[in-house]
Scaffold this motif. Sequence first.
Motif, PDB file in Angstrom:
ATOM      1  N   ARG A  91      -3.647 -12.415   6.114  1.00  0.00           N
ATOM      2  CA  ARG A  91      -2.702 -11.432   5.585  1.00  0.00           C
ATOM      3  C   ARG A  91      -1.289 -11.830   5.980  1.00  0.00           C
TER       4      ARG A  91
ATOM      5  N   SER B 200     -15.038 -13.498  -3.696  1.00  0.00           N
ATOM      6  CA  SER B 200     -13.748 -14.000  -3.235  1.00  0.00           C
ATOM      7  C   SER B 200     -13.561 -13.646  -1.765  1.00  0.00           C
TER       8      SER B 200
ATOM      9  N   GLN C 299       2.608  -5.664   4.599  1.00  0.00           N
ATOM     10  CA  GLN C 299       1.692  -6.483   5.396  1.00  0.00           C
ATOM     11  C   GLN C 299       2.384  -7.183   6.557  1.00  0.00           C
TER      12      GLN C 299
ATOM     13  N   THR D 157     -10.867 -13.298   1.571  1.00  0.00           N
ATOM     14  CA  THR D 157      -9.531 -13.219   2.135  1.00  0.00           C
ATOM     15  C   THR D 157      -9.503 -13.979   3.452  1.00  0.00           C
ATOM     16  N   THR D 158      -8.622 -14.954   3.563  1.00  0.00           N
ATOM     17  CA  THR D 158      -8.534 -15.759   4.780  1.00  0.00           C
ATOM     18  C   THR D 158      -7.488 -15.243   5.754  1.00  0.00           C
TER      19      THR D 158
ATOM     20  N   TYR E 118     -11.392  -5.992  -0.243  1.00  0.00           N
ATOM     21  CA  TYR E 118     -10.189  -6.029  -1.065  1.00  0.00           C
ATOM     22  C   TYR E 118      -9.683  -4.615  -1.359  1.00  0.00           C
TER      23      TYR E 118
ATOM     24  N   GLU F  19      -4.695 -14.102  10.653  1.00  0.00           N
ATOM     25  CA  GLU F  19      -5.737 -14.881   9.991  1.00  0.00           C
ATOM     26  C   GLU F  19      -7.096 -14.719  10.647  1.00  0.00           C
TER      27      GLU F  19
ATOM     28  N   SER G 277      -5.580 -17.616  -5.533  1.00  0.00           N
ATOM     29  CA  SER G 277      -4.382 -16.991  -4.970  1.00  0.00           C
ATOM     30  C   SER G 277      -3.173 -17.891  -5.204  1.00  0.00           C
TER      31      SER G 277
ATOM     32  N   GLY H 176      -5.154 -15.698   0.228  1.00  0.00           N
ATOM     33  CA  GLY H 176      -4.478 -14.495   0.715  1.00  0.00           C
ATOM     34  C   GLY H 176      -3.240 -14.259  -0.109  1.00  0.00           C
TER      35      GLY H 176
ATOM     36  N   TYR I 224     -13.323  -7.797   8.316  1.00  0.00           N
ATOM     37  CA  TYR I 224     -13.910  -8.388   7.106  1.00  0.00           C
ATOM     38  C   TYR I 224     -15.412  -8.653   7.224  1.00  0.00           C
TER      39      TYR I 224
ATOM     40  N   ILE J 180     -12.359  -9.963  -8.108  1.00  0.00           N
ATOM     41  CA  ILE J 180     -12.564 -10.200  -6.676  1.00  0.00           C
ATOM     42  C   ILE J 180     -13.984 -10.613  -6.323  1.00  0.00           C
TER      43      ILE J 180
END
Length: 581
Positions: free
Chosen positions: A302, A297, A317, A299-300, A37, A323, A411, A351, A270, A294
């Motif tokens: 952007r 958590s 972004q 992130t799947t 993150y 993804e 999110s 995301g 990631y 975070i």
Amino acid sequence: MVNNTFLPVTQEEISKLGWDRPDVILVSGDTYLDSPYNGTAIIGRLLTEAGYRTAIIAQPDMDTDDIARLGEPKLFWGVSAGCVDSMVANYTASKKKRNTDDFTPGGENNRRPDRAVLAYTNLIRRHFKNTVPIVIGGIEASLRRVTHYDFWSDSLRKSVLFDSKADYLVYGMGEKSIMALADAFKNGTDVTGIRGLCYISKEVPKGYLYLPAHEECVGDKEKFMQMFNTFYKNNDPITAKGLVQRVDSRYLVQNPPSETPLRTEMNSYYELPYTYKVHPFYAKQGAVRALDTIRNSVTTHRGCYGECNFCAIAVHQGTTIAERTEASVIKEVKRFRDAENFNGIINDVGGPTANMFGMECRKKKDHGRCTDKRCLFPQKCPQMPADHRKLNSLLSAVRTMSGVRRVFVASGIRYDIIMEDKQFGGQYLDNLVNFHISGQMKIAPEHTQDSVLGHMGKPSAEVLKNFVAEFQKRNKGKKQYLTYYMIAAHPGCTIKDMEDLKRFTSKELRINPEQVQIFTPLPSTYSALMYYTGKDPFTGKDIFVEKSPQKRQAQKDALATADKQFKPKRAIQQVKKRKGR
């Protein structure tokens, strides 16, 4: 298992590694939170993985020689203001100094200088004369890479590359650009063709589009509007042209954007060996609140194709979803699960917009974004699929993992996409209601008056009403509520619009929204363009813009004083709790 080795931040750590000096030193306005993150952590891990000796100096002290504690890097300095533009981090929409900073140990806002990219670059040059190249990046540099409106000085400012006197600017998320730049510095090859890079030149590359000069923009708002429209339309990796803008006697050169990362590339970013902790050197200075937000958590993906006019995601972004694979997400959740003291809770799977995972226009991915229309506004384009199947599958896979007790989606979501998905949107909403929220679900209609929503680039209030009805139908017997985020004083919004919003929320939604913020014009957004010019950039027509600080506050207050009789029971209980503190 989660890794326990950080990138070095002290001379002692560098000595233990056997280095004479780092190849790269990254300087950040955030503390060193070693998590994906944190953009500085991602870049640092990528460079390290590629064999570059990379160190970090987080929030250097501006009044001492703290910036010199690791010496001078061999290849380059990388400078970022952090995860948030420093002026947004330091000041409210009313230009009052913020007292707290979630990315600073101890939480006190006393470590991040105003205009941090400029401040850190000048700090480096003060201590190291004729140093190796200084490369600026991150969201502050990215959003200020061309002539931009700056709310805090109420003026148009030059590209931050000129103001900072840095050597290069990497815009966007930056992984591919920074790796190409590092390789070029190492091998002594030309850097000027690297995508996602801005630099200063006395010559103009062949085939690049001319933007109106900085001086023209300052002298003519129509020129600035023309410049921004061309700039905005050239942010897609497939269709964008290179851009040049004259600033004084030289040119800002912006190469086309980096390509959208493939799934395998996103996985690799990631899956690097993050510790998911604050470096001990900084952790001993106090707790970092951002870590609580975070922790555990994932992130799947952007990017966001919502293109809200007040949001900077499209320019930073991008509007194409990049993804990860489901397997990669599961792999990261397993790292959390197998770590010491895991409490069984995944705090977020999402995301920029949680329910854009697994949904992208095939035409856009192959041929680039359309220049004459948007994906979701004023209505969803028929070419853009609304299909929550992949996301439903992902959430099911995560929540049924052994050792995982609860999985939340914290999110933001686009409720209009849920309503558009006639086959699987209802299943996704059922999943959210039954498994992935606790007490409240956050949505961001921002307003309810269609004239204001049009200037924001948001769906109509009718879509909101239909979604609320579907949510309430599924929540019978459950103590779960919707939390609404609203914006006051957006360009085109009057005090009457806020009073109408108040009546709508009271009558139609039967709530009093407590999450109300005054609009802040962020650099390189269409809403900031409207605020500065007083015109709708899509029609050229004049629009009302409230600029008086007192009247902007009055717009917020108009909603905050909504009739209390319509507050739900839970909201009343929250007020009572606050009064008891």
